[in-house]
Each structure stands twice: as C-alpha cells, then as structure tokens.
Scaffold this motif. Sequence first.
Motif, PDB file in Angstrom:
ATOM      1  N   ILE A  39       0.838  -1.204   0.000  1.00 44.33           N
ATOM      2  CA  ILE A  39       0.000   0.000   0.000  1.00 44.33           C
ATOM      3  C   ILE A  39       0.868   1.248   0.000  1.00 44.33           C
ATOM      4  CG2 ILE A  39      -1.612   1.338   1.414  1.00 44.33           C
ATOM      5  CD1 ILE A  39      -2.891  -1.351   2.197  1.00 44.33           C
ATOM      6  N   LEU A  40       1.919   1.252   0.805  1.00 41.68           N
ATOM      7  CA  LEU A  40       2.798   2.425   0.857  1.00 41.68           C
ATOM      8  C   LEU A  40       3.559   2.631  -0.446  1.00 41.68           C
ATOM      9  CD1 LEU A  40       4.158   2.143   4.488  1.00 41.68           C
ATOM     10  CD2 LEU A  40       2.482   3.761   3.600  1.00 41.68           C
ATOM     11  N   LYS A  41       3.789   1.554  -1.177  1.00 39.11           N
ATOM     12  CA  LYS A  41       4.458   1.667  -2.484  1.00 39.11           C
ATOM     13  C   LYS A  41       3.462   1.909  -3.615  1.00 39.11           C
ATOM     14  CE  LYS A  41       8.435  -1.156  -1.327  1.00 39.11           C
ATOM     15  NZ  LYS A  41       9.154  -2.394  -1.585  1.00 39.11           N
ATOM     16  N   LYS A  42       2.205   2.150  -3.279  1.00 45.11           N
ATOM     17  CA  LYS A  42       1.127   2.444  -4.234  1.00 45.11           C
ATOM     18  C   LYS A  42       0.831   1.288  -5.178  1.00 45.11           C
ATOM     19  CE  LYS A  42       0.906   6.756  -2.886  1.00 45.11           C
ATOM     20  NZ  LYS A  42      -0.037   7.171  -1.911  1.00 45.11           N
ATOM     21  N   ASP A  43       1.069   0.070  -4.732  1.00 41.87           N
ATOM     22  CA  ASP A  43       0.764  -1.116  -5.525  1.00 41.87           C
ATOM     23  C   ASP A  43      -0.524  -1.728  -4.972  1.00 41.87           C
ATOM     24  OD1 ASP A  43       0.848  -3.198  -7.267  1.00 41.87           O
ATOM     25  OD2 ASP A  43       2.584  -4.189  -6.355  1.00 41.87           O
ATOM     26  N   LEU A  44      -1.640  -1.055  -5.229  1.00 42.05           N
ATOM     27  CA  LEU A  44      -2.900  -1.438  -4.608  1.00 42.05           C
ATOM     28  C   LEU A  44      -3.443  -2.761  -5.136  1.00 42.05           C
ATOM     29  CD1 LEU A  44      -4.679   2.021  -4.399  1.00 42.05           C
ATOM     30  CD2 LEU A  44      -3.425   0.803  -2.640  1.00 42.05           C
ATOM     31  N   ARG A  45      -3.191  -3.063  -6.400  1.00 40.65           N
ATOM     32  CA  ARG A  45      -3.691  -4.328  -6.954  1.00 40.65           C
ATOM     33  C   ARG A  45      -3.070  -5.512  -6.216  1.00 40.65           C
ATOM     34  NH1 ARG A  45      -4.658  -5.344 -13.181  1.00 40.65           N
ATOM     35  NH2 ARG A  45      -5.821  -3.464 -12.717  1.00 40.65           N
ATOM     36  N   SER A  46      -1.790  -5.443  -5.957  1.00 40.81           N
ATOM     37  CA  SER A  46      -1.112  -6.504  -5.201  1.00 40.81           C
ATOM     38  C   SER A  46      -1.623  -6.587  -3.768  1.00 40.81           C
ATOM     39  CB  SER A  46       0.387  -6.239  -5.158  1.00 40.81           C
ATOM     40  OG  SER A  46       1.080  -7.126  -5.925  1.00 40.81           O
ATOM     41  N   ALA A  47      -1.856  -5.448  -3.155  1.00 46.73           N
ATOM     42  CA  ALA A  47      -2.363  -5.427  -1.778  1.00 46.73           C
ATOM     43  C   ALA A  47      -3.747  -6.056  -1.709  1.00 46.73           C
ATOM     44  CB  ALA A  47      -2.399  -3.999  -1.257  1.00 46.73           C
ATOM     45  N   TYR A  48      -4.603  -5.751  -2.682  1.00 50.83           N
ATOM     46  CA  TYR A  48      -5.928  -6.375  -2.701  1.00 50.83           C
ATOM     47  C   TYR A  48      -5.830  -7.876  -2.909  1.00 50.83           C
ATOM     48  CZ  TYR A  48      -8.302  -1.871  -2.818  1.00 50.83           C
ATOM     49  OH  TYR A  48      -8.781  -0.634  -2.501  1.00 50.83           O
ATOM     50  N   ALA A  49      -4.942  -8.308  -3.791  1.00 51.36           N
ATOM     51  CA  ALA A  49      -4.780  -9.744  -4.031  1.00 51.36           C
ATOM     52  C   ALA A  49      -4.286 -10.453  -2.775  1.00 51.36           C
ATOM     53  CB  ALA A  49      -3.813  -9.972  -5.185  1.00 51.36           C
ATOM     54  N   MET A  50      -3.353  -9.832  -2.064  1.00 52.36           N
ATOM     55  CA  MET A  50      -2.842 -10.434  -0.825  1.00 52.36           C
ATOM     56  C   MET A  50      -3.932 -10.511   0.235  1.00 52.36           C
ATOM     57  SD  MET A  50       0.737  -8.584  -0.397  1.00 52.36           S
ATOM     58  CE  MET A  50       2.132  -9.623  -0.271  1.00 52.36           C
ATOM     59  N   SER A  51      -4.713  -9.455   0.368  1.00 53.15           N
ATOM     60  CA  SER A  51      -5.756  -9.482   1.388  1.00 53.15           C
ATOM     61  C   SER A  51      -6.830 -10.505   1.032  1.00 53.15           C
ATOM     62  CB  SER A  51      -6.372  -8.096   1.573  1.00 53.15           C
ATOM     63  OG  SER A  51      -7.035  -7.691   0.400  1.00 53.15           O
ATOM     64  N   PHE A  52      -7.178 -10.627  -0.249  1.00 53.82           N
ATOM     65  CA  PHE A  52      -8.158 -11.628  -0.651  1.00 53.82           C
ATOM     66  C   PHE A  52      -7.648 -13.039  -0.380  1.00 53.82           C
ATOM     67  CE2 PHE A  52     -10.017 -14.521  -3.775  1.00 53.82           C
ATOM     68  CZ  PHE A  52     -11.353 -14.396  -3.423  1.00 53.82           C
ATOM     69  N   SER A  53      -6.368 -13.283  -0.674  1.00 53.63           N
ATOM     70  CA  SER A  53      -5.822 -14.621  -0.426  1.00 53.63           C
ATOM     71  C   SER A  53      -5.757 -14.926   1.067  1.00 53.63           C
ATOM     72  CB  SER A  53      -4.454 -14.776  -1.073  1.00 53.63           C
ATOM     73  OG  SER A  53      -3.528 -13.886  -0.502  1.00 53.63           O
ATOM     74  N   ALA A  54      -5.465 -13.938   1.888  1.00 46.84           N
ATOM     75  CA  ALA A  54      -5.456 -14.151   3.341  1.00 46.84           C
ATOM     76  C   ALA A  54      -6.863 -14.467   3.844  1.00 46.84           C
ATOM     77  CB  ALA A  54      -4.900 -12.917   4.046  1.00 46.84           C
ATOM     78  N   ILE A  55      -7.863 -13.756   3.331  1.00 44.43           N
ATOM     79  CA  ILE A  55      -9.242 -14.016   3.724  1.00 44.43           C
ATOM     80  C   ILE A  55      -9.677 -15.399   3.262  1.00 44.43           C
ATOM     81  CG2 ILE A  55     -11.632 -13.309   3.314  1.00 44.43           C
ATOM     82  CD1 ILE A  55     -10.554 -10.409   3.216  1.00 44.43           C
ATOM     83  N   ALA A  56      -9.305 -15.764   2.033  1.00 39.43           N
ATOM     84  CA  ALA A  56      -9.668 -17.087   1.514  1.00 39.43           C
ATOM     85  C   ALA A  56      -9.018 -18.198   2.344  1.00 39.43           C
ATOM     86  CB  ALA A  56      -9.257 -17.203   0.050  1.00 39.43           C
ATOM     87  N   GLY A  57      -7.769 -18.006   2.725  1.00 35.93           N
ATOM     88  CA  GLY A  57      -7.094 -19.000   3.564  1.00 35.93           C
ATOM     89  C   GLY A  57      -7.761 -19.155   4.915  1.00 35.93           C
ATOM     90  N   ASP A  58      -8.144 -18.045   5.529  1.00 34.85           N
ATOM     91  CA  ASP A  58      -8.859 -18.115   6.808  1.00 34.85           C
ATOM     92  C   ASP A  58     -10.198 -18.817   6.650  1.00 34.85           C
ATOM     93  OD1 ASP A  58      -6.820 -16.855   8.118  1.00 34.85           O
ATOM     94  OD2 ASP A  58      -7.757 -14.867   8.066  1.00 34.85           O
ATOM     95  N   PHE A  59     -10.899 -18.542   5.556  1.00 30.72           N
ATOM     96  CA  PHE A  59     -12.184 -19.175   5.309  1.00 30.72           C
ATOM     97  C   PHE A  59     -12.034 -20.689   5.146  1.00 30.72           C
ATOM     98  CE2 PHE A  59     -15.670 -20.446   2.450  1.00 30.72           C
ATOM     99  CZ  PHE A  59     -16.740 -20.110   3.265  1.00 30.72           C
ATOM    100  N   ILE A  60     -10.987 -21.123   4.449  1.00 31.47           N
ATOM    101  CA  ILE A  60     -10.738 -22.557   4.263  1.00 31.47           C
ATOM    102  C   ILE A  60     -10.439 -23.221   5.606  1.00 31.47           C
ATOM    103  CG2 ILE A  60      -9.116 -24.219   3.266  1.00 31.47           C
ATOM    104  CD1 ILE A  60      -9.044 -22.365   0.798  1.00 31.47           C
ATOM    105  N   LYS A  61      -9.660 -22.544   6.448  1.00 33.44           N
ATOM    106  CA  LYS A  61      -9.391 -23.094   7.781  1.00 33.44           C
ATOM    107  C   LYS A  61     -10.671 -23.218   8.598  1.00 33.44           C
ATOM    108  CE  LYS A  61      -6.058 -20.186   8.709  1.00 33.44           C
ATOM    109  NZ  LYS A  61      -5.024 -19.435   9.429  1.00 33.44           N
ATOM    110  N   ILE A  62     -11.551 -22.236   8.482  1.00 36.21           N
ATOM    111  CA  ILE A  62     -12.825 -22.295   9.198  1.00 36.21           C
ATOM    112  C   ILE A  62     -13.658 -23.470   8.697  1.00 36.21           C
ATOM    113  CG2 ILE A  62     -15.054 -21.112   9.457  1.00 36.21           C
ATOM    114  CD1 ILE A  62     -13.451 -18.491   9.579  1.00 36.21           C
ATOM    115  N   LEU A  63     -13.696 -23.669   7.381  1.00 36.96           N
ATOM    116  CA  LEU A  63     -14.472 -24.782   6.833  1.00 36.96           C
ATOM    117  C   LEU A  63     -13.939 -26.128   7.311  1.00 36.96           C
ATOM    118  CD1 LEU A  63     -15.216 -23.721   3.148  1.00 36.96           C
ATOM    119  CD2 LEU A  63     -16.778 -23.806   5.095  1.00 36.96           C
ATOM    120  N   PHE A  64     -12.616 -26.295   7.316  1.00 41.13           N
ATOM    121  CA  PHE A  64     -12.039 -27.559   7.792  1.00 41.13           C
ATOM    122  C   PHE A  64     -12.340 -27.774   9.271  1.00 41.13           C
ATOM    123  CE2 PHE A  64      -8.834 -27.514   4.197  1.00 41.13           C
ATOM    124  CZ  PHE A  64      -9.440 -28.574   3.535  1.00 41.13           C
TER     125      PHE A  64
END
Length: 67
Positions: A29-54
């Motif tokens: 975010i500080l380097k103004k690479d917002l697309r990468s930041a959104y992708a990282m946050s989505f992958s972190a959320i998806a990983g947490d969701f998968i852990k919850i499902l298991f």
Amino acid sequence: METYLQAIFLGVSLAAPLGPVTVLMLDKILKKDLRSAYAMSFSAIAGDFIKILFTWKNTAGNRDIYI
C-alpha cells in the motif's frame, strides 16, 4: 485524556495484530501497488475461510463439544 488515548491505542493494537501478511500488505500500500495489496488481502481471507471450513467439518459430527 492521555489515559483515554493510550487505551484506544492499546485496543487497536490488540485488535489488529501485525503478522507477516499484514506487513506485506502495508508495504504494498505504501508503495502504491494497490492491486497486489488487494490480491494479498483476498488470499489471506480465503485461507482463513478454508481453515474455518475444515474446522467446522471436523467438529460438525461431535455434538458433545462445548465451547
């Protein structure tokens, strides 16, 4: 007033722990690479969701477990 601000700072710091993914997102975010930041946050959320499902799948049959 100073004690009130310290309490707010403590609450925010405990509610949002800085892990490695969070630090990488902040760096992007500080380097103004917002697309990468959104992708990282989505992958972190998806990983947490998968852990919850298991976890839910493994404890769904055990009705005698009380939290």
